[in-house]
Design an enzyme around this catalytic site. Structure first.
Site, mmCIF file in Angstrom:
data_model
loop_
_atom_site.group_PDB
_atom_site.id
_atom_site.type_symbol
_atom_site.label_atom_id
_atom_site.label_comp_id
_atom_site.label_asym_id
_atom_site.label_seq_id
_atom_site.Cartn_x
_atom_site.Cartn_y
_atom_site.Cartn_z
ATOM 1 N N LYS A 165 37.823 37.618 40.704
ATOM 2 C CA LYS A 165 36.700 38.626 41.028
ATOM 3 C C LYS A 165 35.584 37.435 41.354
ATOM 4 O O LYS A 165 34.921 36.833 40.471
ATOM 5 C CB LYS A 165 36.070 39.453 39.900
ATOM 6 C CG LYS A 165 36.883 40.592 39.661
ATOM 7 C CD LYS A 165 37.150 41.708 40.698
ATOM 8 C CE LYS A 165 38.402 42.269 40.672
ATOM 9 N NZ LYS A 165 38.558 42.987 41.949
ATOM 10 N N ASP A 193 38.799 38.131 45.436
ATOM 11 C CA ASP A 193 38.552 39.483 45.830
ATOM 12 C C ASP A 193 36.885 39.401 45.771
ATOM 13 O O ASP A 193 36.428 39.395 44.451
ATOM 14 C CB ASP A 193 39.195 40.513 45.020
ATOM 15 C CG ASP A 193 38.908 41.650 45.488
ATOM 16 O OD1 ASP A 193 38.191 42.017 46.400
ATOM 17 O OD2 ASP A 193 39.273 43.062 44.720
ATOM 18 N N GLU A 218 40.151 38.524 49.818
ATOM 19 C CA GLU A 218 40.176 39.936 50.014
ATOM 20 C C GLU A 218 38.801 40.590 49.906
ATOM 21 O O GLU A 218 37.741 40.259 49.406
ATOM 22 C CB GLU A 218 40.875 40.651 48.505
ATOM 23 C CG GLU A 218 40.597 42.010 48.594
ATOM 24 C CD GLU A 218 41.667 42.652 47.537
ATOM 25 O OE1 GLU A 218 42.600 41.820 47.091
ATOM 26 O OE2 GLU A 218 41.739 43.759 47.001
ATOM 27 N N ASP A 241 40.389 46.177 51.548
ATOM 28 C CA ASP A 241 40.458 47.185 50.254
ATOM 29 C C ASP A 241 39.375 48.288 50.345
ATOM 30 O O ASP A 241 39.707 49.420 50.955
ATOM 31 C CB ASP A 241 40.135 46.464 48.988
ATOM 32 C CG ASP A 241 40.071 47.330 47.813
ATOM 33 O OD1 ASP A 241 40.442 48.751 48.204
ATOM 34 O OD2 ASP A 241 40.320 46.809 46.774
ATOM 35 N N LYS A 265 44.457 52.376 47.179
ATOM 36 C CA LYS A 265 44.131 52.743 45.631
ATOM 37 C C LYS A 265 44.428 54.500 45.752
ATOM 38 O O LYS A 265 43.900 55.020 46.839
ATOM 39 C CB LYS A 265 42.612 52.639 45.325
ATOM 40 C CG LYS A 265 42.422 51.360 45.223
ATOM 41 C CD LYS A 265 40.741 50.880 44.594
ATOM 42 C CE LYS A 265 40.697 49.702 44.095
ATOM 43 N NZ LYS A 265 40.889 48.375 44.919
HETATM 44 MG MG MG Z 1 40.086 44.652 45.756
#
Ligand code: MG
Length: 367
Positions: A165, A193, A218, A241, A265
């Site tokens: 992250k 990401d 990402e 994403d 997702k």
């Molecule tokens: Mg992501």
């Protein structure tokens, strides 16, 4: 077969790590999950789950799941849960948008279909590829040293793919990527990401500063246009994403050559039916996928496992086992991670049996 009742249960999901932090100072300590039971006139009950990652990640929030099901539910009583495409059209006609609200209902109807057919959802989604599939571990945003330690620990547990992250201070993010990459060995994969957290000049700086590191980038920026601009001026493998929330967005991204990998997702797309459509399209187009959800527990993890396990190996980049992140088990029979890998249940449907003592009384029943 007809839907006779829809029940929703609310479950708090604390984290083993205490908190989960990502771009822009966003953090959760307890996730608000909704588990949905769809009951039929044949007596079968199918189960689904939707769990936003707080109210500030995607356009979704815990209370919204229940409010949406209260709004949508009455339109679905009497509908056939086995006719998934028809049911999704009914949901889209009755409630515009709000894909996450529809996700758990759709998932529960797949569970009914699997139980009626006597087949795991994985088989119904196209067939099981191999014995199991590879997971990634999301590494909460902390100091570079702490994140490197976290990766080393999860590596010991068998994970070989790590999603850092980042999306914070670009100078610290550069250190985070370097510190973690030093922990990795041949065959490991590293994804940075940013979760929409950088503006363009920051993204360009970070990508340039780590150009000697084997890392995927990402969702660097908030909008598709910003991500595409960064994609076109940099060369690392690229994952999109948050902006890939529909087939339309996926086709546009593919036409523009905007990504190598997309993150699908289940609730972002609106359920297993729509996630399967996006997955199959990616397979046809040769776009690799991370298959997961925004968050969740055993029920979500079971659904992810069925979708991921029915995806051809070379196009499944990785997937997630949320039930190992949270301290609460909401169902028996959910797949459990072994050595950084997961396998879908071979039992009919999702293969889970909810723990009714954990779910408690329903917070909503339709009718
Ligand atoms: Mg992501």
């Amino acid at each position: 077969m007809k839907i006779t009742k829809i029940s929703a249960y609310q479950v708090d999901l604390p984290l083993h790590e205490g908190s989960y932090k990502w771009s822009g100072g966003k953090a959760v300590t307890v996730s608000d999950s909704t588990i949905v039971g769809v009951e039929t006139d044949g007596g079968l009950i199918g189960w689904g789950e939707v769990c936003p990652l707080g109210p500030f990640y995607l356009p979704a929030y815990g209370g919204g799941c229940r409010a949406g099901i209260a709004e949508l539910g009455p339109h679905l009583i009497g509908e056939n849960p086995l006719e998934l495409n028809k049911l999704n059209r009914r949901m889209d006609a009755a409630l515009k948008g709000h894909p996450y609200v529809k996700s758990a209902i759709d998932m529960a109807c797949w569970d009914v279909l699997g139980q009626v057919a006597g087949l795991p959802i994985c088989n119904l989604l196209g067939g099981r590829y191999g014995e199991d599939f590879v997971l990634y571990r999301a590494i909460s945003q902390e100091s570079p040293e702490k994140m490197a330690g976290s990766v080393a620990g999860y590596r010991e547990e068998g994970y070989r793919r790590f999603q850092l992250k980042v999306g914070g201070d670009p100078d610290v993010d550069i250190e985070r990527i370097r510190a973690v990459s030093a922990q990795l060995e041949r065959g490991d994969k590293l994804i940075a990401d940013a979760n929409t957290g950088w503006v363009m000049h920051e993204a360009a700086r970070v990508v340039r500063a780590v150009r000697d590191v084997d890392v995927y980038i990402e969702q660097p920026c908030a909008s598709y246009a910003e991500c595409l601009a960064i994609r076109r001026r940099t060369d690392p493998p690229f994952v999109l994403d948050e902006v890939i929330d529909s087939v339309d967005a996926l086709l546009r991204g593919h036409a523009d050559g905007a990504m190598d990998v997309v993150n699908l997702k289940i609730s972002k797309l609106g359920g297993l039916t729509k996630a399967r459509q996006a997955r199959d399209l990616c397979v046809s187009l040769g776009v690799a996928m991370t298959i997961e959800d925004s968050w969740g527990s055993d029920v979500t993890t079971a659904a992810i496992a069925h979708l991921a396990h029915s995806t051809p190996r070379e196009l499944l980049f990785t997937a997630t086992d949320f039930n190992s992140y949270v301290t609460v088990s909401t169902a028996e029979g959910a797949p459990q991670r072994t050595n950084g890998r997961l396998a879908a249940s071979t039992a009919p449907g999702l293969g889970v049996r909810p723990r009714m003592d954990v779910l408690g009384d329903p917070v909503l029943e339709v009718p």
